[in-house]
Design a protein around this motif. Structure first.
Motif, short mmCIF file in Angstrom:
data_model
loop_
_atom_site.label_atom_id
_atom_site.label_comp_id
_atom_site.label_asym_id
_atom_site.label_seq_id
_atom_site.Cartn_x
_atom_site.Cartn_y
_atom_site.Cartn_z
N ALA A 124 0.84 -1.21 0.00
CA ALA A 124 0.00 0.00 0.00
C ALA A 124 0.87 1.26 0.00
O ALA A 124 0.57 2.23 -0.70
CB ALA A 124 -0.92 -0.02 1.22
N ALA A 125 1.98 1.22 0.75
CA ALA A 125 2.86 2.40 0.83
C ALA A 125 3.44 2.71 -0.54
O ALA A 125 3.58 3.88 -0.92
CB ALA A 125 3.98 2.14 1.84
N THR A 126 3.79 1.67 -1.31
CA THR A 126 4.35 1.90 -2.66
C THR A 126 3.28 2.51 -3.56
O THR A 126 3.57 3.44 -4.32
CB THR A 126 4.84 0.57 -3.27
N ARG A 127 2.07 1.98 -3.47
CA ARG A 127 0.99 2.52 -4.30
C ARG A 127 0.76 4.00 -4.00
O ARG A 127 0.57 4.81 -4.91
CB ARG A 127 -0.30 1.72 -4.09
N ASN A 128 0.82 4.37 -2.72
CA ASN A 128 0.66 5.78 -2.36
C ASN A 128 1.75 6.64 -2.98
O ASN A 128 1.48 7.75 -3.46
CB ASN A 128 0.70 5.96 -0.84
N LEU A 129 3.00 6.13 -2.98
CA LEU A 129 4.10 6.90 -3.55
C LEU A 129 3.93 7.03 -5.07
O LEU A 129 4.21 8.08 -5.64
CB LEU A 129 5.45 6.23 -3.22
N VAL A 130 3.48 5.98 -5.71
CA VAL A 130 3.24 6.03 -7.16
C VAL A 130 2.12 7.04 -7.46
O VAL A 130 2.26 7.89 -8.34
CB VAL A 130 2.88 4.63 -7.71
N ASP A 131 1.05 6.97 -6.68
CA ASP A 131 -0.07 7.90 -6.89
C ASP A 131 0.38 9.35 -6.72
O ASP A 131 -0.03 10.23 -7.47
CB ASP A 131 -1.20 7.61 -5.89
N ALA A 132 1.27 9.58 -5.74
CA ALA A 132 1.75 10.95 -5.50
C ALA A 132 2.50 11.45 -6.73
O ALA A 132 2.32 12.59 -7.14
CB ALA A 132 2.67 10.97 -4.27
N VAL A 133 3.32 10.60 -7.34
CA VAL A 133 4.06 11.00 -8.54
C VAL A 133 3.09 11.29 -9.68
O VAL A 133 3.20 12.31 -10.36
CB VAL A 133 5.05 9.88 -8.97
N LEU A 134 2.12 10.38 -9.86
CA LEU A 134 1.18 10.57 -10.97
C LEU A 134 0.39 11.85 -10.80
O LEU A 134 0.14 12.56 -11.77
CB LEU A 134 0.22 9.37 -11.05
N THR A 135 0.02 12.19 -9.58
CA THR A 135 -0.74 13.42 -9.33
C THR A 135 0.09 14.64 -9.71
O THR A 135 -0.39 15.55 -10.37
CB THR A 135 -1.14 13.49 -7.85
N VAL A 136 1.37 14.63 -9.30
CA VAL A 136 2.24 15.77 -9.60
C VAL A 136 2.43 15.88 -11.12
O VAL A 136 2.32 16.95 -11.70
CB VAL A 136 3.61 15.63 -8.89
N GLU A 137 2.71 14.73 -11.76
CA GLU A 137 2.93 14.74 -13.21
C GLU A 137 1.69 15.28 -13.94
O GLU A 137 1.81 16.08 -14.86
CB GLU A 137 3.19 13.31 -13.72
N ALA A 138 0.55 14.80 -13.48
CA ALA A 138 -0.69 15.21 -14.13
C ALA A 138 -0.88 16.72 -13.98
O ALA A 138 -1.26 17.41 -14.93
CB ALA A 138 -1.87 14.46 -13.53
N GLY A 139 -0.56 17.23 -12.80
CA GLY A 139 -0.69 18.66 -12.55
C GLY A 139 0.26 19.48 -13.41
O GLY A 139 -0.08 20.56 -13.89
N LEU A 140 1.48 18.93 -13.64
CA LEU A 140 2.49 19.67 -14.38
C LEU A 140 2.21 19.69 -15.87
O LEU A 140 2.41 20.67 -16.55
CB LEU A 140 3.87 19.05 -14.16
N GLU A 141 1.79 18.54 -16.40
CA GLU A 141 1.76 18.40 -17.85
C GLU A 141 0.37 18.09 -18.39
O GLU A 141 0.20 17.92 -19.59
CB GLU A 141 2.71 17.28 -18.29
N GLY A 142 -0.59 17.97 -17.48
CA GLY A 142 -1.92 17.65 -17.94
C GLY A 142 -2.08 16.20 -18.36
O GLY A 142 -3.09 15.80 -18.90
N LYS A 143 -1.06 15.40 -18.13
CA LYS A 143 -1.19 13.98 -18.43
C LYS A 143 -0.31 13.17 -17.47
O LYS A 143 0.65 13.70 -16.91
CB LYS A 143 -0.78 13.69 -19.87
N ALA A 144 -0.66 11.89 -17.32
CA ALA A 144 0.12 11.03 -16.43
C ALA A 144 1.38 10.56 -17.15
O ALA A 144 1.56 10.82 -18.33
CB ALA A 144 -0.73 9.85 -16.00
N LEU A 145 2.25 9.88 -16.42
CA LEU A 145 3.53 9.38 -16.96
C LEU A 145 3.36 8.64 -18.28
O LEU A 145 2.53 7.76 -18.36
CB LEU A 145 4.14 8.39 -15.96
#
Ligand SMILES: Nc1ncnc2c1ncn2[C@@H]1O[C@H](COP(=O)(O)OP(=O)(O)OP(=O)(O)O)[C@@H](O)[C@H]1O
Ligand SMILES: [Mg+2]
Length: 253
Positions: A232-253
């Motif tokens: 679960a901790a890994t999934r949270n870290l992955v989600d955090a990255v995807l959220t930031v990426e989405a915010g920066l570029e309007g799309k996920a990794l």
């Protein structure tokens, strides 16, 4: 853990539990986890700054805390920490040359220090003129190069970097990450890269341990952790990255 009275605070607190963590020469490994997971505590143990109440710290086959003075001296020179935030940790009134010589003085290392200064500056991509200047004359990225140079001065075998790029602009982060990666390869260094952000660790390391509540809950190659996180901790870290990426570029990794 025992309390002397009902209202007394506990006399000991278990911050880390059953940790198994290692790094080899020429290898970059990551340690990621949310705030409070125990990363800094583990870092302090890895560099010999804090003695674990249980378990062992082994360097080149020797238990560091029961090593001979000569072995301990070798450990102290061989495992160096990269300062997290050089803007605040470097003395503003000290010239860079003096700051870089500081570990040589405290570790009582003899030899041609001027030659060593020049070698190390070249390794981190800074000009010799940096030696005469003061911290405020440098950008954040340059200061991080200076922090890396300082850690390299004693010619270590292992670098331990706790959040080395978290204080930098995203545009500068990649340069410092590339430098760390090149140093691991060119100097056959072991690198322990600690961060809360899985994406910066993934970029630099070949194996990542995820720590949560003082335990390592998952170990894997960065790509595996991104694509098939189990804990679960890994999934949270992955989600955090995807959220930031989405915010920066309007799309996920
Ligand atoms: N000496 C201590 N006594 C009691 N609790 C401690 C001690 N040192 C650390 N802790 C607690 O242990 C936990 C782990 O702390 P640590 O600083 O290692 O986390 P971290 O992963 O580095 O967090 P961050 O990402 O915020 O830097 C925290 O809950 C902290 O409050
Ligand atoms: Mg920390």
């Amino acid at each position: 853990m025992q309390r002397t009275s009902l209202f007394a605070p506990p006399s000991s607190f278990k911050v880390l539990d059953s940790i198994d963590f290692d790094v080899c020469a020429g290898e970059a490994v990551g340690l990621v986890g949310e705030s409070g997971a125990g990363k800094t505590t583990l870092t302090r143990i890895l560099i010999g700054m804090e003695r674990p109440q249980q378990g062992r710290l082994i360097f080149e086959g020797n238990d560091v805390w029961s090593a001979t003075p000569a072995e301990r001296e070798r450990f102290r020179r061989s495992v160096q920490m990269v300062l997290q935030n050089p803007r605040s940790s470097l003395d503003p009134r000290m010239r860079i040359g003096t700051a870089l010589l500081e570990p040589m003085r405290s570790l009582r290392i003899e030899g041609d220090h001027i030659k060593r200064l020049h070698e190390v500056l070249e390794q981190v991509g800074l000009d010799k003129s940096a030696l005469e200047r003061f911290p405020h004359e440098f950008s954040g990225g340059q200061l991080q190069r200076i922090a890396i140079a300082r850690a390299l001065m004693p010619n270590p075998r292992v670098l331990v970097a706790d959040e080395p790029v978290s204080a930098l602009d995203v545009s500068i982060q990649a340069q410092v990450l590339n430098l760390l990666r090149d140093l691991v390869r060119d100097l056959n260094l072991g690198l322990v890269f600690i961060a809360h952000d899985l994406s910066v660790v993934a970029y630099t390391t070949s194996r990542v341990s995820v720590i949560a509540a003082g335990r390592i809950v998952e170990v894997g190659q960065p790509v595996e952790l991104f694509t098939r996180p189990t804990a679960a901790a890994t999934r949270n870290l992955v989600d955090a990255v995807l959220t930031v990426e989405a915010g920066l570029e309007g799309k996920a990794l």
